[in-house]
Design a protein around this motif. Structure first.
Motif, PDB file in Angstrom:
ATOM      1  N   SER A  18       0.679  -1.013   0.059  1.00  0.00           N
ATOM      2  CA  SER A  18      -0.045  -0.117  -0.062  1.00  0.00           C
ATOM      3  C   SER A  18       0.841   1.331  -0.051  1.00  0.00           C
ATOM      4  N   THR A  34       4.439   8.158  -4.041  1.00  0.00           N
ATOM      5  CA  THR A  34       4.363   7.730  -5.431  1.00  0.00           C
ATOM      6  C   THR A  34       5.363   8.218  -6.350  1.00  0.00           C
ATOM      7  N   ARG A  51      -0.254  -1.589 -10.343  1.00  0.00           N
ATOM      8  CA  ARG A  51      -0.947  -0.850  -9.466  1.00  0.00           C
ATOM      9  C   ARG A  51      -2.621  -0.774 -10.017  1.00  0.00           C
ATOM     10  N   THR A  52      -3.482  -1.322  -9.085  1.00  0.00           N
ATOM     11  CA  THR A  52      -4.954  -1.405  -9.299  1.00  0.00           C
ATOM     12  C   THR A  52      -5.558  -0.619  -8.223  1.00  0.00           C
ATOM     13  N   THR A  53      -7.024  -0.430  -8.300  1.00  0.00           N
ATOM     14  CA  THR A  53      -7.507   0.485  -7.281  1.00  0.00           C
ATOM     15  C   THR A  53      -7.457  -0.242  -6.046  1.00  0.00           C
ATOM     16  N   ARG A  54      -7.380  -1.494  -5.951  1.00  0.00           N
ATOM     17  CA  ARG A  54      -7.643  -2.162  -4.705  1.00  0.00           C
ATOM     18  C   ARG A  54      -6.155  -2.925  -4.330  1.00  0.00           C
ATOM     19  N   SER A  55      -5.126  -2.917  -5.057  1.00  0.00           N
ATOM     20  CA  SER A  55      -3.977  -3.722  -4.624  1.00  0.00           C
ATOM     21  C   SER A  55      -2.769  -2.946  -5.283  1.00  0.00           C
TER      22      SER A  55
END
Length: 296
Positions: A18, A34, A51-55
């Motif tokens: 995260s 970032t 990178r995804t919206t959840r992981s």
């Protein structure tokens, strides 16, 4: 770009999965984390994370780079510590975690002995009955009961404990001794609802018995105290009831049906690169716990 800092940020993102959590741990803004990872990817010329919206997951190149970063950072920390003298002499704060009752009974005495031996050290204990992420919580050493998942940390086995069924001798005189695990359904069962508890109790050979407790207690201490008072039977780890067993206040039953013992490990992240404060505590803890007859 400070490559040393960027590598540290990269390793922490890989461990937490995260960007936001890494930012909180390192007291940085999420955009700064970032930007650091993006700059590192430009420098290397390869994507380190998907990178995804959840992981956030490592790429193949990122996985290889993580191993190299850990080695390089450990070597640099060792060099700095050696130059400063802290690699040879315990200094600073030592943070230890263990389960609540085990920590109070068996780890705390080692911690106080350690602090007596190294007066310049200070300590912090974190005894809780739930899994603790030692990286996120800033823990130096963990004492864990049970089989360990693969973490890449150094683990030293120091003993084992049994999961046992017990009750007061007076209770068994009045209600009889169960001869099989299924006989527990005929008894008043006191069950703990702590973080490690399960309504399904396991025994040798993989046998499983679903327990319908007459009384549920939110702590192991309460369920053990109730069994000691002669009200019913409960399940506990044998070290938890050691004093009551020695005093004849509790009796273990169904010993031939017990599942294999659970290992006890000392766990720490840095391995051979651990600072002196960690190595000194681990050496002391390994010696004391292995010598404890209740844990072997």
């Amino acid at each position: 770009m400070d490559r040393w800092q960027a590598m540290q940020i990269f390793v922490r993102v890989a461990e937490t999965g995260s960007f936001a959590q890494t930012a909180r741990i390192l007291h940085m803004s999420a955009p700064a984390v970032t930007r650091s990872i993006a700059a590192l990817e430009v420098l290397i010329g390869a994507r380190l994370f998907v990178r995804t919206t959840r992981s956030v997951k490592l790429t193949e190149a990122g996985g290889r780079y993580l191993d190299d970063c850990r080695r390089i950072l450990a070597d640099m920390l060792e060099a700095e510590a050696s130059a400063a003298g802290s690699y040879a002499t315990p200094t600073g704060m030592l943070a230890i975690t263990a389960s609540l009752r085990f920590g109070q009974m068996h780890v705390l005495p080692i911690m106080t002995e350690y602090l007596d031996a190294y007066p310049s050290m200070s300590g912090r204990t974190f005894f809780v009955d739930r899994p603790v992420n030692i990286v996120e919580e800033g823990i130096d050493v963990a004492v864990r009961i049970g089989h360990l998942p693969d973490s890449g940390f150094t683990a030293i086995k120091v003993g084992s404990v049994r999961r046992v069924i017990c009750g007061a001798p007076a209770y068994f005189e009045k209600h009889g001794i169960p001869s099989t695990p299924n006989d527990l359904k005929l008894h008043r069962v006191v069950a703990s609802t702590s973080a490690w508890a399960s309504p399904e109790w396991t025994f040798a050979g993989g046998q499983r018995v679903t327990i319908n407790p007459t009384l549920q207690c939110n702590t192991n201490e309460a369920s053990i105290a109730t069994a000691t008072a002669g009200w019913g039977v409960t399940r506990a780890l044998n070290y938890q009831i050691g004093p009551a067993l020695a005093a004849g206040e509790l009796q273990i039953v169904l010993t031939e049906h017990e599942e294999p013992p659970l290992p006890i490990h000392i766990l720490y992240p840095e391995g051979r690169h651990a600072p002196a404060k960690v190595r000194a505590f681990v050496d002391m803890a390994v010696s004391r716990l292995r010598a404890n007859r209740l844990l072997n």
